[in-house]
Design a protein around this motif. Sequence first.
Motif, short mmCIF file in Angstrom:
data_model
loop_
_atom_site.label_atom_id
_atom_site.label_comp_id
_atom_site.label_asym_id
_atom_site.label_seq_id
_atom_site.Cartn_x
_atom_site.Cartn_y
_atom_site.Cartn_z
N HIS A 6 0.83 -1.20 0.00
CA HIS A 6 0.00 0.00 0.00
C HIS A 6 0.87 1.25 0.00
O HIS A 6 0.62 2.19 -0.76
CB HIS A 6 -0.93 0.00 1.22
N PHE A 7 1.90 1.26 0.83
CA PHE A 7 2.79 2.41 0.93
C PHE A 7 3.49 2.68 -0.40
O PHE A 7 3.57 3.83 -0.85
CB PHE A 7 3.82 2.19 2.04
N LEU A 41 -14.33 4.32 1.18
CA LEU A 41 -12.98 4.68 0.72
C LEU A 41 -12.57 3.82 -0.46
O LEU A 41 -11.98 4.32 -1.43
CB LEU A 41 -11.97 4.54 1.86
N LEU A 42 -12.89 2.52 -0.41
CA LEU A 42 -12.58 1.64 -1.55
C LEU A 42 -13.39 2.06 -2.77
O LEU A 42 -12.88 2.07 -3.89
CB LEU A 42 -12.89 0.18 -1.20
N GLY A 60 -5.27 7.50 0.22
CA GLY A 60 -4.37 7.86 1.30
C GLY A 60 -4.92 7.51 2.67
O GLY A 60 -4.17 7.16 3.58
N ARG A 61 -6.22 7.55 2.82
CA ARG A 61 -6.84 7.21 4.11
C ARG A 61 -7.06 5.72 4.28
O ARG A 61 -7.32 5.26 5.40
CB ARG A 61 -8.18 7.94 4.23
N LEU A 62 -6.95 4.96 3.21
CA LEU A 62 -7.22 3.52 3.27
C LEU A 62 -6.36 2.78 4.28
O LEU A 62 -6.87 1.96 5.04
CB LEU A 62 -7.01 2.88 1.90
N VAL A 67 -5.96 -0.67 8.98
CA VAL A 67 -5.25 -1.06 10.20
C VAL A 67 -6.22 -1.09 11.38
O VAL A 67 -6.13 -1.97 12.23
CB VAL A 67 -4.08 -0.10 10.48
N HIS A 68 -7.16 -0.18 11.40
CA HIS A 68 -8.07 -0.07 12.55
C HIS A 68 -9.35 -0.86 12.39
O HIS A 68 -10.11 -0.97 13.33
CB HIS A 68 -8.39 1.40 12.83
#
Length: 83
Positions: A6-7, A41-42, A60-62, A67-68
Motif C-alpha cells: 500500500h505504501f 474509501l474503496l 491515502g486514508r485507506l 489497520v483499525h
Amino acid sequence: MLPNHHFILAMQIADHGIDAHHDEVVRYIAALRRYGHEGMLLDIAGDPTHPAIARERAFGRLLSHLVHRPSAAHHAHPQAHAA
C-alpha cells in the motif's frame, strides 16, 4: 495484503497521480475486497468518475482505515488469522 504494498503504491500515486496508476489501484482494491474489506474509501478510490483528488485522498486514508478495521473475513473466521 501487506502495508508495504500500500505504501509503495501510495508513493507512486503521490509522484505521478492516481490516473497514472489506475490499473494497479483497481487490482489492489479488488484484492482488498476478496479479503473481505469494504467501504466508501474503496468505492471512491477505485471509481474513475470521481475527481482525481478525491480518489487520491480516499486511497491515502485507506491504510489507516484498514489497520483499525479488520476485514469481514477476519470477523467471520478469526481462528483462520491466528498463528
